[in-house]
Design a protein around this motif. Structure first.
Motif, mmCIF file in Angstrom:
data_model
loop_
_atom_site.group_PDB
_atom_site.id
_atom_site.type_symbol
_atom_site.label_atom_id
_atom_site.label_comp_id
_atom_site.label_asym_id
_atom_site.label_seq_id
_atom_site.Cartn_x
_atom_site.Cartn_y
_atom_site.Cartn_z
ATOM 1 N N SER A 80 0.860 -1.186 0.000
ATOM 2 C CA SER A 80 0.000 0.000 0.000
ATOM 3 C C SER A 80 0.895 1.234 0.000
ATOM 4 O O SER A 80 1.515 1.566 1.007
ATOM 5 N N LEU A 104 -7.518 -4.891 1.969
ATOM 6 C CA LEU A 104 -7.264 -3.778 1.054
ATOM 7 C C LEU A 104 -8.560 -3.162 0.560
ATOM 8 O O LEU A 104 -9.570 -3.846 0.382
ATOM 9 N N VAL A 151 -4.923 -0.051 -1.613
ATOM 10 C CA VAL A 151 -4.276 0.505 -0.415
ATOM 11 C C VAL A 151 -4.933 -0.082 0.825
ATOM 12 O O VAL A 151 -6.012 -0.671 0.757
#
Length: 222
Positions: A101, A114, A154
């Motif tokens: 990330s 994520l 991310v």
């Protein structure tokens, strides 16, 4: 860097196939390349307006770039951005794999940890011009894999900290990520013809004229 190489190489490979048999007129549009300062100068300044916004006006996730692979856009981005590829099981269940990330520099080994972040959040896009788009263009925006920077895997924590804020109010906590982030934010705005408000533009100028003056922006218009 691995993400951009893998996705960029794949896009280049796909682009070369039609060139072997199709007329030159069908070639993909060339990427525009400029400095961050010049790119920021191309973003039009308009007062933002969130009237009428809901996330449901941006259909996502759809069947993705490959409608026959059984994976939606979210899963396709995860597969593309993995630094260690996951195993894709029935129903596009992703097992194993490793991701980094870049917002916070965290290594992640579970796809479920994520989020797929819209570089320019959906609400910000609405404020900046997407409110006038037809539904099909908003869907295309929300599922955009035509650029390697529009969607990014991310950590859920960093994505939720960012929420719908622009660079005047939020930047990645990792200092090493900030110039990349500003460049990708501006590239996304230019790709989709989105505007900025005064505070946002001033924040972008601070980075473009200071610590990120050497950042290069690459984009193609959607």
């Amino acid at each position: 860097m691995i993400k951009n190489f893998v996705r960029g190489f794949g896009a280049l490979s796909l682009a070369l196939i039609p060139l072997l048999s199709a007329p030159a007129a069908q070639a993909a549009p060339a990427a525009e390349v400029t400095t961050l300062a010049d790119a920021v100068g191309q973003v039009q300044v308009v007062e933002e307006d969130r009237t009428g916004y809901t996330r449901t006006k941006f259909k996502h996730w759809n069947a993705g770039d490959d409608a026959g692979d059984g994976c939606n856009t979210r899963a396709e981005v995860l597969i593309a951005e993995a630094v260690v590829a996951p195993t894709v099981e029935a129903g596009c269940k992703l097992v194993g794999g490793t991701w980094v990330s870049y917002y916070d520099g965290q290594e992640v080994t579970s796809a479920g940890s994520l989020d797929i972040d819209h570089m320019v959040p959906l609400a910000e896009a609405w404020d900046s011009g997407a409110s006038a788009w037809p539904a099909a263009r908003r869907e295309a925006y929300a599922n955009d894999q035509g650029s390697t920077v529009s969607l990014v895997a991310v950590t859920a924590r960093s994505n939720r900290q960012k929420s719908d804020q622009d660079p005047a109010d939020w930047m990645p906590p990792s200092p090493e990520a900030q110039c990349r982030y500003v460049g990708e934010w501006v590239a996304t705005k230019l790709r989709w013809g989105l505007t900025a408000d005064d505070r946002e533009l001033e924040a972008l100028k601070v980075y473009a004229e200071g610590p990120c003056e050497d950042t290069i922006v690459r984009y193609t218009r959607a």
